[in-house]
Design a protein around this motif. Sequence first.
Motif, short mmCIF file in Angstrom:
data_model
loop_
_atom_site.label_atom_id
_atom_site.label_comp_id
_atom_site.label_asym_id
_atom_site.label_seq_id
_atom_site.Cartn_x
_atom_site.Cartn_y
_atom_site.Cartn_z
N PRO A 43 0.25 -1.76 -0.55
CA PRO A 43 0.37 0.02 -0.28
C PRO A 43 0.41 0.96 0.14
O PRO A 43 0.14 2.46 -0.30
N ARG A 44 2.19 1.38 0.10
CA ARG A 44 3.19 2.42 0.38
C ARG A 44 2.99 3.27 -1.05
O ARG A 44 2.84 2.64 -2.25
N ASP A 45 2.87 3.98 -0.72
CA ASP A 45 3.92 5.46 -1.78
C ASP A 45 5.17 5.13 -2.43
O ASP A 45 5.83 4.83 -1.75
N PRO A 46 5.05 4.57 -4.43
CA PRO A 46 6.30 4.01 -4.73
C PRO A 46 7.65 4.83 -4.54
O PRO A 46 8.64 4.45 -4.71
N ARG A 47 7.07 5.79 -4.17
CA ARG A 47 8.43 7.61 -4.62
C ARG A 47 8.84 6.94 -2.58
O ARG A 47 8.50 7.38 -1.91
N GLY A 48 10.22 6.97 -2.53
CA GLY A 48 10.90 7.00 -1.48
C GLY A 48 10.76 5.76 -0.92
O GLY A 48 11.52 5.01 0.07
N VAL A 49 10.19 4.43 -1.63
CA VAL A 49 10.32 3.49 -1.27
C VAL A 49 11.96 2.79 -1.39
O VAL A 49 12.21 2.64 -2.18
N ARG A 50 12.74 2.20 -0.48
CA ARG A 50 13.83 1.84 0.06
C ARG A 50 13.43 0.44 -0.51
O ARG A 50 14.92 -0.50 -1.00
N HIS A 51 13.30 -0.83 0.14
CA HIS A 51 13.34 -2.35 -0.23
C HIS A 51 11.73 -2.78 -0.03
O HIS A 51 10.64 -1.91 0.13
N ALA A 52 11.90 -4.12 -0.71
CA ALA A 52 10.82 -4.35 -0.95
C ALA A 52 9.49 -5.03 0.08
O ALA A 52 10.87 -5.24 1.40
#
Length: 96
Positions: free
Chosen positions: A40-49
Motif C-alpha cells: 500500500p506504500r507510495d512508491p516514492r521513497g520506498v527503499r526495500h521491497a
Amino acid sequence: MPAEAASLIPPALDQLREHPEVSPEEVPGLLECLAQVLDPRDPRGVRHALVGVLALAACAVLAGATSLLAVGEWITDAPPHVLEHVGVRPDPLFPK
C-alpha cells in the motif's frame, strides 16, 4: 466402560496420516507467500521491497522479538546472509 480421551491430538494426527506425501516443490516458500501481499506504500521513497520487510519482521518474531523496538533491533543486527536471502541490502551508511 473406558473413559473418552481428553485430548483431540491423536484423532487430528490420524486425519493427517490419510493425506498423501507432499513434495517440497508443491509447498510455496515464505517469500513466495509474502510476495502476494499488496504493497500500500507510495512508491516514492520506498527503499526495500515489502516482501523483504515482512520476511525480516517474521524472522525477528520467530527469533523471539516481542515488540516493534525488538523487531527493529533484530533487523539492525541481522546477519548479512539473512539480509541477502530475503533480498534486502545492508545500508552502506551504517556499516557493522
